[in-house]
Write a protein that holds these residues in place. Structure first.
Motif, PDB file in Angstrom:
ATOM      1  N   LEU A   1       0.630  -1.129   0.139  1.00 20.19           N
ATOM      2  CA  LEU A   1      -0.203  -0.033  -0.149  1.00 20.19           C
ATOM      3  C   LEU A   1       1.100   1.285  -0.132  1.00 20.19           C
ATOM      4  O   LEU A   1       0.529   2.268  -0.644  1.00 20.19           O
ATOM      5  N   LYS A   2       1.990   1.317   0.652  1.00 24.89           N
ATOM      6  CA  LYS A   2       2.856   2.372   0.662  1.00 24.89           C
ATOM      7  C   LYS A   2       3.937   2.648  -0.260  1.00 24.89           C
ATOM      8  O   LYS A   2       4.440   3.702  -0.662  1.00 24.89           O
ATOM      9  N   SER A   3       4.227   1.391  -1.157  1.00 26.38           N
ATOM     10  CA  SER A   3       5.274   1.414  -2.091  1.00 26.38           C
ATOM     11  C   SER A   3       4.989   2.303  -3.137  1.00 26.38           C
ATOM     12  O   SER A   3       3.862   2.063  -3.788  1.00 26.38           O
ATOM     13  N   LYS A   4       5.631   3.064  -3.551  1.00 24.20           N
ATOM     14  CA  LYS A   4       5.372   3.996  -4.889  1.00 24.20           C
ATOM     15  C   LYS A   4       6.123   3.228  -6.094  1.00 24.20           C
ATOM     16  O   LYS A   4       5.652   3.769  -7.125  1.00 24.20           O
ATOM     17  N   LYS A   5       6.909   2.260  -5.909  1.00 26.35           N
ATOM     18  CA  LYS A   5       7.393   1.551  -7.080  1.00 26.35           C
ATOM     19  C   LYS A   5       6.957   0.292  -7.346  1.00 26.35           C
ATOM     20  O   LYS A   5       7.427  -0.440  -8.181  1.00 26.35           O
ATOM     21  N   ASP A   6       5.961  -0.117  -6.570  1.00 26.49           N
ATOM     22  CA  ASP A   6       5.200  -1.687  -6.869  1.00 26.49           C
ATOM     23  C   ASP A   6       6.447  -2.716  -6.723  1.00 26.49           C
ATOM     24  O   ASP A   6       6.440  -3.464  -7.525  1.00 26.49           O
TER      25      ASP A   6
ATOM     26  N   MET B   1       4.830 -12.091   1.627  1.00 27.24           N
ATOM     27  CA  MET B   1       4.610 -12.096   0.036  1.00 27.24           C
ATOM     28  C   MET B   1       2.910 -12.272   0.029  1.00 27.24           C
ATOM     29  O   MET B   1       2.389 -11.567  -0.941  1.00 27.24           O
ATOM     30  N   ALA B   2       2.120 -12.840   0.701  1.00 26.97           N
ATOM     31  CA  ALA B   2       0.775 -13.134   0.615  1.00 26.97           C
ATOM     32  C   ALA B   2       0.187 -11.880   0.799  1.00 26.97           C
ATOM     33  O   ALA B   2      -0.905 -11.508  -0.021  1.00 26.97           O
TER      34      ALA B   2
ATOM     35  N   ALA C   1      -1.783  -9.490  -1.738  1.00 30.13           N
ATOM     36  CA  ALA C   1      -3.422  -9.460  -1.811  1.00 30.13           C
ATOM     37  C   ALA C   1      -3.669  -8.249  -2.301  1.00 30.13           C
ATOM     38  O   ALA C   1      -4.727  -7.764  -2.472  1.00 30.13           O
ATOM     39  N   VAL C   2      -2.813  -6.890  -1.942  1.00 29.34           N
ATOM     40  CA  VAL C   2      -2.630  -5.645  -2.204  1.00 29.34           C
ATOM     41  C   VAL C   2      -2.661  -5.478  -3.987  1.00 29.34           C
ATOM     42  O   VAL C   2      -3.438  -4.840  -4.729  1.00 29.34           O
ATOM     43  N   LYS C   3      -1.379  -5.917  -4.156  1.00 27.37           N
ATOM     44  CA  LYS C   3      -1.072  -5.546  -5.599  1.00 27.37           C
ATOM     45  C   LYS C   3      -0.582  -7.156  -6.177  1.00 27.37           C
ATOM     46  O   LYS C   3       0.580  -7.432  -5.942  1.00 27.37           O
ATOM     47  N   PRO C   4      -1.407  -7.753  -6.824  1.00 32.15           N
ATOM     48  CA  PRO C   4      -0.976  -9.044  -7.365  1.00 32.15           C
ATOM     49  C   PRO C   4       0.338  -9.188  -8.172  1.00 32.15           C
ATOM     50  O   PRO C   4       1.002 -10.205  -8.150  1.00 32.15           O
TER      51      PRO C   4
END
Length: 359
Positions: A172-177, A198-199, A203-206
């Motif tokens: 959720l906080k990563s700007k670079k995915d 990792m799960a 769950a937020v960004k597959p």
């Protein structure tokens, strides 16, 4: 039985330094944790104010700002609230043998310490052997279910559940995915942290990119106490484009925080709320920590001893029991707390089942 026991015990004392300094008291007692199925009851004679408590630390000992310090906080709370007669704390050394761990536990048992708590799965084999030699002494071990016996309590945690929450926070906080995980030693316990993290991130960004690296491989457990290697591992991830790195590496985590600061990235702590316990100049880079309430488990065990109600077998501190969680110190995840709490409730309700290993 080893020959010349007391000579070897003296060597064990030199190898493991006794740490008697005071530390801040930890979390409150959690009465909701229940024995896992199959745990047998083995009532102890109540210790109360007459208890002599022995505690054998994992590598890093009191002052590691993480796993061992959480255990120390539970012991300190027991000193204040249960009126223990005496405590003795011994520390493990880097690269020591199982025989050294045996002698550390045997030293405590021979000295009349009862109960005795071993901090960390590395004590599994030694504790099982020594507990059999001292059937009237109550033992507890943190993070291990393999050492079993009528006088052994296994204090277990659902690390993967707490790690899911900080994995979601990282995504959720990563700007670079792009995020990373640094493990201290490649063992099944640390793999639980990795799998949950990792799960949660996926769950937020597959499609999020997740780097993973372990500092050392068994039988080398130095990865739990090598900040320089922790820094190198995390620095490689930041250089490759990650902007959030989670560590489950004990004392090596300080190096992960240093790398985060140098890269102007963010880090996630483990076991304790490390935005409170890390070096002051590093606390601002710690956006959250996966809090594993070893202090609660240690205190609960000592209180059960004082009450004459020790149970052998596994007692699991999971998310539902409040045994794991995420921290909010510093306010860096205030904007995503509602979302994290939604995931938390879904895990507690069973809507989400968090894997404890990677497929």
């Amino acid at each position: 039985m080893l020959q010349n026991r007391y000579g070897r015990l003296a060597a064990a004392v030199l190898a493991g330094s006794m740490l008697m300094g005071a530390a801040a008291c930890g979390g409150s007692e959690d009465s909701s944790a229940k024995p896992a199925d199959g745990g047998s009851s083995s009532a102890a004679a109540g210790g109360g104010k007459g208890a002599k408590v022995g505690l054998a630390y994992d590598i890093g000992g009191r002052g590691d700002q993480s796993f061992n310090d959480a255990a120390a906080a539970g012991l300190d709370k027991a000193k204040g609230e249960l009126g223990l007669a005496e405590t003795k704390e011994l520390e493990a050394g880097n690269g020591e043998t199982e025989a050294a761990k045996e002698e550390r536990l045997r030293l405590l048992a021979d000295g009349g310490y009862n109960p005795i708590i071993a901090i960390g799965f590395a004590y599994s084999g030694p504790l099982k052997k020594v507990a059999a030699e001292f059937p009237d002494t109550k033992f507890a071990i943190v993070d291990d279910a393999d050492a079993t016996g009528p006088n052994i309590s296994n204090l277990m945690f659902a690390e993967h559940e707490g790690s899911f929450l900080v994995g979601a926070a990282a995504a959720l906080k990563s700007k670079k995915d792009h995020v990373g995980f640094v493990g201290g030693v490649r063992v099944p316990l640390i793999a639980k942290f990795e799998a949950g993290f990792m799960a949660g991130a996926k769950a937020v960004k597959p499609d999020i990119k997740i780097d993973s690296k372990y500092i050392s491989e068994p039988p080398d457990f130095g990865g739990f106490n090598d900040p320089a290697k922790g820094k190198t591992a995390a620095q490689g991830m930041f250089d490759a484009g990650a902007d959030v790195v989670y560590h489950a590496a004990g004392g090596s985590g300080g190096g992960v925080f240093e790398a985060a600061k140098a890269a102007k990235g963010m880090a996630i702590g483990v076991d304790s709320d490390q935005a409170k316990t890390a070096a002051s100049e590093l606390q601002s880079v710690i956006m959250t920590s996966m809090v594993k309430k070893v202090d609660v488990a240690v205190f609960d065990f000592l209180k059960s001893y004082a009450d004459g109600a020790v149970k052998s077998g596994a007692i699991t501190y999971d998310l539902k029991a409040g045994g794991v969680d995420y921290s909010t110190t510093g306010g860096q995840i205030d904007d995503i707390k509602t979302k994290l709490d939604e995931y938390k409730q879904k895990i507690i309700s069973g809507e989400i089942t968090v894997p404890d290993k990677n497929s």
